[in-house]
Scaffold this active site. Structure first.
Site, PDB file in Angstrom:
ATOM      1  CB  SER A 144      -1.352  -0.429   1.554  1.00 20.53           C
ATOM      2  OG  SER A 144      -1.235   1.771   1.196  1.00 20.53           O
ATOM      3  CE1 TYR A 158      -2.848  -1.552   6.159  1.00 23.31           C
ATOM      4  CE2 TYR A 158      -1.686   0.350   5.263  1.00 23.31           C
ATOM      5  CZ  TYR A 158      -2.349  -0.655   4.737  1.00 23.31           C
ATOM      6  OH  TYR A 158      -3.406  -1.478   3.509  1.00 23.31           O
TER       7      TYR A 158
HETATM    8  N1  LIG Z   1      -8.436  -2.865   0.392  1.00 25.50           N
HETATM    9  C1  LIG Z   1      -7.450  -1.734   0.117  1.00 25.50           C
HETATM   10  O1  LIG Z   1      -8.065  -0.379  -1.002  1.00 25.50           O
HETATM   11  C2  LIG Z   1      -6.385  -2.133  -0.222  1.00 25.50           C
HETATM   12  C3  LIG Z   1      -5.585  -0.894  -0.587  1.00 25.50           C
HETATM   13  C4  LIG Z   1      -3.937  -0.800   0.056  1.00 25.50           C
HETATM   14  C5  LIG Z   1      -3.924  -2.506  -0.059  1.00 25.50           C
HETATM   15  N2  LIG Z   1      -4.357  -3.116   0.343  1.00 25.50           N
HETATM   16  C6  LIG Z   1      -3.775  -4.139   0.587  1.00 25.50           C
HETATM   17  O2  LIG Z   1      -4.662  -5.066   0.506  1.00 25.50           O
HETATM   18  C7  LIG Z   1      -4.510  -6.651   1.841  1.00 25.50           C
HETATM   19  C8  LIG Z   1      -6.014  -7.172   1.615  1.00 25.50           C
HETATM   20  O3  LIG Z   1      -6.999  -5.962   1.869  1.00 25.50           O
HETATM   21  P1  LIG Z   1      -8.253  -6.192   1.912  1.00 25.50           P
HETATM   22  O4  LIG Z   1      -8.741  -4.522   2.188  1.00 25.50           O
HETATM   23  O5  LIG Z   1      -8.828  -6.750   1.471  1.00 25.50           O
HETATM   24  O6  LIG Z   1      -8.822  -6.342   4.165  1.00 25.50           O
HETATM   25  P2  LIG Z   1      -9.757  -7.391   4.315  1.00 25.50           P
HETATM   26  O7  LIG Z   1     -11.071  -7.293   3.562  1.00 25.50           O
HETATM   27  O8  LIG Z   1     -10.177  -6.508   6.357  1.00 25.50           O
HETATM   28  O9  LIG Z   1      -9.078  -8.132   4.615  1.00 25.50           O
HETATM   29  C9  LIG Z   1      -8.097  -8.588   5.336  1.00 25.50           C
HETATM   30  C10 LIG Z   1      -7.541 -10.507   5.800  1.00 25.50           C
HETATM   31  O10 LIG Z   1      -6.862 -10.357   6.582  1.00 25.50           O
HETATM   32  C11 LIG Z   1      -6.952 -11.692   7.243  1.00 25.50           C
HETATM   33  N3  LIG Z   1      -5.587 -11.143   8.904  1.00 25.50           N
HETATM   34  C12 LIG Z   1      -5.897  -9.939   8.605  1.00 25.50           C
HETATM   35  N4  LIG Z   1      -5.291 -10.628   9.812  1.00 25.50           N
HETATM   36  C13 LIG Z   1      -4.997 -11.715   9.752  1.00 25.50           C
HETATM   37  C14 LIG Z   1      -3.756 -11.953  10.405  1.00 25.50           C
HETATM   38  N5  LIG Z   1      -3.492 -11.686  11.700  1.00 25.50           N
HETATM   39  N6  LIG Z   1      -3.748 -13.715  10.407  1.00 25.50           N
HETATM   40  C15 LIG Z   1      -4.431 -14.113   9.320  1.00 25.50           C
HETATM   41  N7  LIG Z   1      -4.582 -13.739   8.453  1.00 25.50           N
HETATM   42  C16 LIG Z   1      -4.857 -12.064   8.766  1.00 25.50           C
HETATM   43  C17 LIG Z   1      -8.276 -11.066   7.406  1.00 25.50           C
HETATM   44  O11 LIG Z   1      -9.297 -12.457   8.751  1.00 25.50           O
HETATM   45  P3  LIG Z   1      -9.356 -12.760   9.803  1.00 25.50           P
HETATM   46  O12 LIG Z   1      -9.739 -10.841  10.370  1.00 25.50           O
HETATM   47  O13 LIG Z   1     -10.521 -13.529   9.793  1.00 25.50           O
HETATM   48  O14 LIG Z   1      -7.888 -13.016   9.677  1.00 25.50           O
HETATM   49  C18 LIG Z   1      -9.065 -10.813   5.993  1.00 25.50           C
HETATM   50  O15 LIG Z   1      -9.636 -11.771   4.906  1.00 25.50           O
HETATM   51  C19 LIG Z   1      -3.992  -5.639   2.672  1.00 25.50           C
HETATM   52  O16 LIG Z   1      -2.945  -6.031   2.897  1.00 25.50           O
HETATM   53  C20 LIG Z   1      -3.910  -4.734   2.590  1.00 25.50           C
HETATM   54  O17 LIG Z   1      -3.031  -3.906   3.254  1.00 25.50           O
HETATM   55  C21 LIG Z   1      -5.983  -2.913   0.597  1.00 25.50           C
END
Ligand SMILES: NC(=O)c1ccc[n+]([C@@H]2O[C@H](COP(=O)([O-])OP(=O)(O)OC[C@H]3O[C@@H](n4cnc5c(N)ncnc54)[C@H](OP(=O)(O)O)[C@@H]3O)[C@@H](O)[C@H]2O)c1
Length: 242
Positions: A144, A158
């Site tokens: 990110s 973060y």
């Molecule tokens: N959404 C955006 O706009 C955006 C932008 C830039 C980067 N990103 C990156 O994209 C990735 C996915 O993000 P998202 O937006 O899809 O978030 P999300 O919907 O909150 O999903 C995060 C996932 O990670 C899992 N997780 C969190 N902590 C964990 C742990 N300690 N061990 C194992 N699993 C864990 C969560 O499941 P549990 O809570 O069940 O463990 C969930 O399945 C991340 O790396 C984020 O930084 C997202």
């Protein structure tokens, strides 16, 4: 089905971008280990992917900061699916409060860093040796620009963890060059997920990037489309629209 016979591990696969990435990989026939702490989410995705695409998909309810659990997952993958071709370090979390660092709960900040940086380190440390030994493999780190942190002066854990994840990619790229193993960063843009919906800084956003862009770019990376960009950052919405 261009990834049939290949094996992938996707962390944070229960919802959001990880679910999207896993679905795109399965649609190309890749067998998968689906990791997240919430067992019900990865279990139901594994059932759907197996039924829809005929792939083998195993759920594992683990925390990516748990080294012993990661070792068990790797063993399970190797015994039931075969050696792992692709690791997608997607799991991440973010602070629940929007405060400057000096007002923050440092324990929570550190847990964010552990999940977002130590997690990918542990996963990579567990899977890279066999990839290097076989001379084949790909590691994708979902990172990110942490624009929310820059914009608001908050979300320190973060921001620190994501900048450091990019440094991890860069530091792996040199020694991996020539081994047949590729490492890449992927930027998803701004996608409506549980993570972004938890961030008041995005309350006024009306136009979001599509999760599918990240799914497609990671799948192309798994197919080797971006091997020449080893060690660099793939901007998913830009590449997907190009
Ligand atoms: N959404 C955006 O706009 C955006 C932008 C830039 C980067 N990103 C990156 O994209 C990735 C996915 O993000 P998202 O937006 O899809 O978030 P999300 O919907 O909150 O999903 C995060 C996932 O990670 C899992 N997780 C969190 N902590 C964990 C742990 N300690 N061990 C194992 N699993 C864990 C969560 O499941 P549990 O809570 O069940 O463990 C969930 O399945 C991340 O790396 C984020 O930084 C997202």
């Amino acid at each position: 089905m261009r990834l049939q016979g290949r094996v992938g591990v996707v962390t944070g696969a229960g919802r959001g971008l990880g679910k999207e990435i896993a679905t795109h990989l399965a649609a190309e026939g890749m067998d998968l280990m689906l990791l997240a702490r919430t067992g019900s989410q990865v279990r139901s995705l594994a059932e759907v992917l197996a039924a829809r695409y005929g792939v083998q998909a195993f759920p594992a309810a683990i925390d990516v900061t748990d080294a012993a659990a990661i070792d068990r997952v790797v063993l399970h993958a190797e015994q039931h699916l075969g050696t792992v071709d692709l690791l997608v370090n997607n799991a991440a979390t973010i602070e629940s409060t929007v405060v400057p660092f000096w007002e923050s709960d440092v324990g929570e900040v550190w847990r964010v860093v552990e999940t977002n940086l130590h997690g990918p380190m542990l996963m990579s440390r567990a899977l890279l040796p066999s990839m290097v030994q076989r001379g084949h493999g790909r590691v994708i780190n979902v990172t990110s620009r942490a624009r929310a942190a820059t914009r608001s002066g908050t979300y320190t854990g973060y921001a620190v963890s994501k900048r450091a994840l990019t440094l991890l990619t860069e530091s792996l790229a040199g020694p991996l060059a020539g081994t047949g193993v590729t490492v890449l960063d992927v930027l998803p843009g701004l996608v409506r997920t549980e993570l972004t919906l938890s961030m008041p800084v995005w309350d006024d956003v009306t136009v979001w990037d599509a999760a599918g862009a990240t799914g497609r770019v990671v799948t192309d990376a798994a197919l080797g489309v971006y091997d020449a960009m080893h060690g660099t950052v793939l901007d998913a919405p830009a590449l997907d629209g190009a």
